[in-house]
Design a protein around this motif. Structure first.
Motif: not given
Length: 148
Positions: A14-15, A17-18, A28, A32
């Motif tokens: 998550k971090c 990809s951010d 995105k 997911e």
């Protein structure tokens, strides 16, 4: 035949990809993923593999272009950071409008500089401006621009 994706096995998908969404305007590509099962074990050669993550559409290729697949395995193994001269896959590259602006944005979002912004004239091609840095998890990224 066409290129499909490149995978990054991340500590925290998550971090990471951010970071790619903020710095490189990746988008995105849902859904997911939360994957496990015999089929995944067979394909990866692992036992009891379980992973979660997402595919990100890369800029400049539309909704059917290649993706950056960022997954976190439930059971991960740390590896030593690679350098540009290591064998195997060492970096991904993005062509950008402004190397310094993109680099500064990346650094503000957790990147770590590896080299210096460099310019090189390539005969019959133009002037290449580029630099290498690491994303927040240590993967090498090259950003480049061309003045033709």
């Amino acid at each position: 035949m066409r290129f499909a994706h490149t995978n990054i096995a991340a500590k925290d998908w998550k971090c990471l990809s951010d970071f790619y969404i903020k710095v490189f305007n990746c988008k995105k590509k849902l859904p997911e993923r939360d994957l496990s099962g015999d089929w995944l074990d067979q394909a990866t050669g692992l036992t009891n593999a379980r992973l979660a993550g997402i595919h990100l559409l890369l800029p400049g290729h539309g909704t059917s272009g290649p993706t950056l697949e960022i997954f976190t395995y439930e059971n991960t193994h740390e590896s030593e950071p690679v350098m540009a001269n290591c064998t195997g896959y060492t970096h991904i590259a993005f062509e950008v409008e402004d190397v310094e602006t993109t680099l500064n944005h990346a650094l503000k979002n957790g990147a770590e500089l590896l080299g210096k912004v460099t310019e090189k004239r390539i005969e019959n091609v133009g002037v290449l401006k580029f630099v290498y840095f690491r994303d927040p998890e240590g993967n090498i990224i090259e950003i480049q621009s061309w003045d033709k």
